[in-house]
Design a protein around this motif. Structure first.
Motif, short mmCIF file in Angstrom:
data_model
loop_
_atom_site.label_atom_id
_atom_site.label_comp_id
_atom_site.label_asym_id
_atom_site.label_seq_id
_atom_site.Cartn_x
_atom_site.Cartn_y
_atom_site.Cartn_z
N UNK A 258 61.41 10.82 10.02
CA UNK A 258 62.03 11.96 9.34
C UNK A 258 63.43 11.62 8.87
N UNK A 259 64.20 10.94 9.73
CA UNK A 259 65.56 10.56 9.36
C UNK A 259 65.59 9.50 8.26
N UNK A 260 64.49 8.77 8.10
CA UNK A 260 64.40 7.77 7.03
C UNK A 260 63.92 8.39 5.72
N UNK A 261 63.76 9.72 5.70
CA UNK A 261 63.39 10.41 4.48
C UNK A 261 61.90 10.47 4.23
N UNK A 262 61.11 10.20 5.25
CA UNK A 262 59.66 10.22 5.08
C UNK A 262 59.08 11.55 5.56
N UNK A 263 57.89 11.84 5.08
CA UNK A 263 57.20 13.05 5.49
C UNK A 263 56.61 12.87 6.89
N UNK A 264 56.83 13.86 7.75
CA UNK A 264 56.22 13.83 9.08
C UNK A 264 55.33 15.05 9.33
N UNK A 265 55.27 15.95 8.36
CA UNK A 265 54.41 17.13 8.53
C UNK A 265 53.03 16.90 7.91
N UNK A 266 52.97 15.93 6.98
CA UNK A 266 51.72 15.52 6.35
C UNK A 266 51.00 16.68 5.66
N UNK A 267 51.80 17.58 5.09
CA UNK A 267 51.24 18.65 4.28
C UNK A 267 51.27 18.23 2.81
N UNK A 274 59.75 18.72 5.11
CA UNK A 274 60.57 17.62 5.63
C UNK A 274 61.81 17.44 4.76
N UNK A 275 62.95 17.05 5.36
CA UNK A 275 64.21 16.93 4.60
C UNK A 275 64.12 15.96 3.42
N UNK A 276 63.34 14.89 3.58
CA UNK A 276 63.17 13.88 2.52
C UNK A 276 64.50 13.30 2.07
N UNK A 277 65.41 13.14 3.02
CA UNK A 277 66.71 12.52 2.74
C UNK A 277 66.89 11.36 3.70
N UNK A 278 67.07 10.17 3.14
CA UNK A 278 67.17 8.98 3.98
C UNK A 278 68.57 8.86 4.57
#
Length: 323
Positions: A258-267, A274-278
């Motif tokens: 999540x902190x790397x800007x990746x999706x973790x909710x998989x929606x 997800x914040x989507x901010x690296x």
């Protein structure tokens, strides 16, 4: 207590130090200093410059680490604290930023091999399991006081125990005759219930679950990782985490993603929250694991998983042009 003669085998030591990238003059935190094995190597890399902040909630381990490190180094300060209190500790001591942070989430051999601490089902001792003996709740309190429903929930959630319901019901019935007081007493009771043949000792998952609940090991882990990476690490600073079971490793993995800007909710994209901010760069796409040589020396390292991330340099804010 004979701290100096106790054997200590820090897990994935070269790998952790390489990822932490210690530089002379920096400020580093070893948040679970244990017997000081990783800390010793960090201090060697500092070469007499900088500072190591060491934390541990086990007062005996902290005393052992102090004895070990003081013989060779002076650039450290140790605190009897839960690692999750690092942000508060830094605020209290006036340290604004650190260049690296190491967290070893495992139970140390120091704790497992001391029967008086009650962590091991192989050693006769009080049913305790507190990492910090200032804590009020012991494993005996849980086993003798919680309902069958709550015990089942703990065994299933924190131990991933497939026979959680039967074990919980059996323990509640057995404690009516006599309360559980010792580790081996509990281990024998669990073994009576277990039907499956496994490589693991029948009591392994139950003991893990109770230890996690007693010490609240998973609570606040995500918030801690976010606090370190977003507030405490200098740009370019690194967080290195050693996990020893899938539950905590999953939290570490998902939080870093999540902190790397990746999706973790998989929606689907339009529903993703997800914040989507690296904020960090993940340094370990897959967790590092102990090799055959280390496992031969230290079989207890077999479940270790090492993950690391580096704090990115925040982008400079563009100045607005005034006409």
């Amino acid at each position: 207590m004979g701290f100096a003669v106790m054997e200590h085998r820090p897990v994935l030591l070269p790998e952790a130090l390489e990822l932490l990238r210690v530089r002379p003059g920096g400020v580093y935190a070893d948040c679970t200093i244990g017997m000081g094995g990783h800390a010793e190597r960090i201090l060697e890399s500092l070469r007499g410059e900088g500072l190591l902040i060491g934390l541990d909630r086990d007062e005996d381990a902290l005393a052992a680490a102090r004895s070990r490190l003081a013989a060779r180094f002076s650039e450290f300060e140790l605190h009897h604290e839960n690692y999750k209190n690092l942000p508060l500790l830094m605020e209290r001591t006036g340290i604004s930023k650190i260049d690296g942070c190491l967290v070893d989430l495992g139970v140390s051999s120091f704790q497992l091999d001391d029967a008086r601490r009650g962590f091991s089902f192989r050693l006769e001792g009080p049913l305790d399991m507190r990492m910090d003996r200032r804590g009020r709740t012991t494993a005996a309190d849980l086993v003798n006081g919680l309902s069958a429903t709550r015990l089942e929930e703990i065994f299933r959630l924190y131990g991933e125990e497939p026979e959680a319901r039967r074990i919980a019901a059996f323990l509640v019935e057995a404690r009516r005759r006599a309360p559980f007081r010792t580790t081996t007493q509990l281990a024998r009771a669990v073994a009576e219930v277990k039907r499956r043949r496994e490589k693991l000792n029948p009591a392994t998952r139950v003991f893990q679950a109770l230890r996690i609940e007693v010490n609240q090991e998973l609570s606040g882990l995500e918030e801690f990782i976010e606090a370190v990476t977003l507030r405490l690490l200098s740009p370019g600073g690194r967080l290195v985490v050693l996990a020893f079971h899938s539950l905590e490793d999953r939290i570490v993995k998902q939080t870093l993603r999540k902190l790397a800007g990746r999706c973790v909710c998989f929606r689907p994209g339009e529903f993703c929250t997800c914040p989507r901010r690296a904020e960090v760069k993940i340094l370990t796409p897959r967790p590092q694991r102990p090799g055959a040589e280390e496992l031969e020396r230290n079989p207890r390292a077999r479940s270790a998983r090492l993950r690391a991330a580096e704090r990115l340099t925040p982008p400079r804010e563009s100045r607005s042009k005034e006409s």
